[in-house]
Design an enzyme around this catalytic site. Structure first.
Site, PDB file in Angstrom:
ATOM      1  N   VAL A  58      -0.364  -1.425   2.766  1.00 10.46           N
ATOM      2  CA  VAL A  58      -1.635  -1.835   2.415  1.00 10.46           C
ATOM      3  C   VAL A  58      -2.580  -0.724   2.074  1.00 10.46           C
ATOM      4  O   VAL A  58      -3.481  -0.991   1.927  1.00 10.46           O
ATOM      5  CB  VAL A  58      -2.297  -2.625   3.489  1.00 10.46           C
ATOM      6  CG1 VAL A  58      -1.670  -4.099   3.906  1.00 10.46           C
ATOM      7  CG2 VAL A  58      -2.404  -1.928   4.796  1.00 10.46           C
TER       8      VAL A  58
ATOM      9  N   ARG B 186      -1.402   2.528  -0.637  1.00 10.02           N
ATOM     10  CA  ARG B 186      -1.275   2.614  -1.988  1.00 10.02           C
ATOM     11  C   ARG B 186       0.153   2.294  -2.483  1.00 10.02           C
ATOM     12  O   ARG B 186       0.947   2.814  -1.699  1.00 10.02           O
ATOM     13  CB  ARG B 186      -1.610   3.948  -2.320  1.00 10.02           C
ATOM     14  CG  ARG B 186      -3.363   4.130  -2.537  1.00 10.02           C
ATOM     15  CD  ARG B 186      -3.955   3.482  -3.858  1.00 10.02           C
ATOM     16  NE  ARG B 186      -5.130   3.486  -3.836  1.00 10.02           N
ATOM     17  CZ  ARG B 186      -6.049   2.517  -3.503  1.00 10.02           C
ATOM     18  NH1 ARG B 186      -5.776   1.866  -2.740  1.00 10.02           N
ATOM     19  NH2 ARG B 186      -7.251   2.831  -3.774  1.00 10.02           N
TER      20      ARG B 186
ATOM     21  N   ASP C 185       1.332  -5.263  -0.324  1.00  7.44           N
ATOM     22  CA  ASP C 185       0.065  -5.725  -1.269  1.00  7.44           C
ATOM     23  C   ASP C 185      -0.148  -4.883  -2.285  1.00  7.44           C
ATOM     24  O   ASP C 185      -1.194  -5.053  -2.999  1.00  7.44           O
ATOM     25  CB  ASP C 185      -1.070  -5.909  -0.275  1.00  7.44           C
ATOM     26  CG  ASP C 185      -2.392  -6.463  -0.722  1.00  7.44           C
ATOM     27  OD1 ASP C 185      -2.193  -7.403  -1.204  1.00  7.44           O
ATOM     28  OD2 ASP C 185      -3.192  -5.621  -0.784  1.00  7.44           O
TER      29      ASP C 185
ATOM     30  N   GLU D 108       1.323  -1.856 -10.998  1.00  9.42           N
ATOM     31  CA  GLU D 108       0.555  -3.233 -10.826  1.00  9.42           C
ATOM     32  C   GLU D 108       0.090  -3.902 -12.462  1.00  9.42           C
ATOM     33  O   GLU D 108      -0.241  -2.859 -12.955  1.00  9.42           O
ATOM     34  CB  GLU D 108      -0.697  -3.046  -9.963  1.00  9.42           C
ATOM     35  CG  GLU D 108      -0.256  -2.796  -8.582  1.00  9.42           C
ATOM     36  CD  GLU D 108      -1.062  -2.613  -7.392  1.00  9.42           C
ATOM     37  OE1 GLU D 108      -2.531  -2.941  -8.005  1.00  9.42           O
ATOM     38  OE2 GLU D 108      -1.020  -2.320  -6.296  1.00  9.42           O
TER      39      GLU D 108
ATOM     40  N   HIS E 180      -2.363  -7.290  -4.433  1.00 12.35           N
ATOM     41  CA  HIS E 180      -3.435  -6.191  -4.220  1.00 12.35           C
ATOM     42  C   HIS E 180      -4.837  -6.892  -3.640  1.00 12.35           C
ATOM     43  O   HIS E 180      -5.725  -6.769  -4.397  1.00 12.35           O
ATOM     44  CB  HIS E 180      -3.688  -5.293  -5.250  1.00 12.35           C
ATOM     45  CG  HIS E 180      -4.509  -4.163  -4.961  1.00 12.35           C
ATOM     46  ND1 HIS E 180      -4.191  -2.928  -5.650  1.00 12.35           N
ATOM     47  CD2 HIS E 180      -5.323  -3.771  -3.927  1.00 12.35           C
ATOM     48  CE1 HIS E 180      -4.801  -1.786  -4.900  1.00 12.35           C
ATOM     49  NE2 HIS E 180      -5.583  -2.477  -4.138  1.00 12.35           N
TER      50      HIS E 180
ATOM     51  N   SER F  93      -5.344  -7.821  -0.073  1.00 12.84           N
ATOM     52  CA  SER F  93      -5.153  -7.852   1.415  1.00 12.84           C
ATOM     53  C   SER F  93      -6.675  -7.680   1.864  1.00 12.84           C
ATOM     54  O   SER F  93      -7.105  -8.298   2.974  1.00 12.84           O
ATOM     55  CB  SER F  93      -4.527  -6.936   1.836  1.00 12.84           C
ATOM     56  OG  SER F  93      -4.813  -5.410   1.525  1.00 12.84           O
TER      57      SER F  93
END
Length: 342
Positions: A248, A250, A274, A279, A298, A300
């Site tokens: 959670v 990077r 996450d 991305e 992404h 959380s």
């Protein structure tokens, strides 16, 4: 007086002009999603809302920059236009999108939104640990198949977890996991004992030697030159085959190819991810379809109302900045995060 909005006749920016000669100029990098609840700030400043394409124009003559679009990488490319900037605030805890040499070497003060996402991310981590232990993902799969298949589940009471990253988010995770019955340790810059949240904190440089001890490894470290790629083939090989990995922090903390290999080879029992190196996660990534891998986009830390809370944090610092008071959450640009007390 009430501000007036002046359309700049562009598709990516407009500005709010405030009557008054002492009003600061604030550029807001926001793309298509403008921050909510900006009225009080618009009353006190000339606010220039802009997307990436218009950022350089908005930065010219600006005193401050609010990077509301915290995933944007546009700031380095527009930095040449920042001829009067004194303060940059980013609407996230991580500052790596704006931590480039031009900013680091400048006198511009950098602040972040530390504290907004701590408890939400901690709840996410506990949630995925329970999902693994209680086989919830498998139960959902079986439900879709109309299959009744009795299974046993694991206890989390007494399981060992290490939280890699001992800042405020890591501390919130440690407190919640400890309350749920897990035995928690930490990994940070400096080894120490008797930490109020972690108990034992291992030095990050010795992490590989301690990884075999833990059932859950939670990555929440900030992204720096020292932490980039810290979870690689060697790190995964050091974990016990029954361990689960949770990221959670990077995406760049992890060498994704090494993680995929470790999962395929049975070096890990599962992973909850996450954040990712790329991305959105590419549709052809094997992580999408691997059993015992939980993928979330992404999110959380993104609780209902989080955008308003981010603006509240910025508005508080904006008032402090206007009044010459010390700013909250000042980032040490040489470290890449807000220093915490030992």
């Amino acid at each position: 007086m009430a501000p007036r909005i002046v359309d700049n006749h562009t598709t990516d920016s407009y500005r709010v002009n405030v009557i008054g000669t002492d009003s600061p100029v604030l550029a807001v990098l926001c793309g298509d999603k403008h921050p909510p609840d900006m009225h009080s700030i618009e009353q006190a400043a000339e606010v220039r809302y802009t997307g990436a394409d218009g950022l350089a124009g908005a930065l010219a003559g600006a005193d401050a920059l609010f990077v509301y679009d915290f995933l944007s990488t546009a700031v380095p490319g527009a930095w040449h236009a920042a001829d009067r900037l004194r303060w940059l605030h980013i609407a996230s805890a991580g500052v790596d999108p704006v931590l480039f040499p031009g900013l680091v070497d400048s006198d511009v003060v950098l602040t972040n939104s530390r504290g907004v996402f701590d408890d939400s991310i901690a709840e996410y981590v506990l949630g995925v640990i329970l999902t693994f232990a209680k086989g919830i993902a498998r139960s959902l799969d079986l439900q879709r198949e109309n299959r009744w298949l009795h299974r046993e589940s694991e206890r989390i009471q007494g399981k060992r977890a290490i939280v890699v990253g001992t800042g405020p988010i890591g501390r919130s995770i440690a407190r919640l996991l400890r309350a749920a019955g897990l035995r928690v340790s930490g990994a940070g810059r400096r080894a120490r004992e008797d930490d109020p949240d972690f108990g034992t904190v291992h030095a990050s440089g010795t992490l590989a030697g301690h990884l075999p001890e833990f059932d859950y490894v939670v990555a929440v470290a900030p992204l720096t030159e020292q932490t980039k790629g810290m979870f690689d083939a060697a790190a995964f090989a050091a974990m016990k085959p029954s361990a689960r990995f949770v990221n959670v922090g990077r995406g760049e903390l992890v060498v994704t190819g090494d993680l995929v290999t470790a999962l395929r080879d049975g070096q890990l029992a599962g992973a909850a991810l996450d954040v990712f190196e790329t991305e959105p996660l590419p549709t052809d990534s094997p992580l999408w379809t691997m059993s015992e891998v939980l993928v979330s986009p992404h999110m959380s830390g993104d609780f209902v109302g989080w955008r308003n809370t981010l603006v509240e944090v910025f508005a508080d610092n904006f008032q402090r900045w206007r009044e010459g008071q010390p700013l909250r959450n000042v980032v040490d640009k040489s470290l890449g995060y807000v220093p915490s007390a030992p």
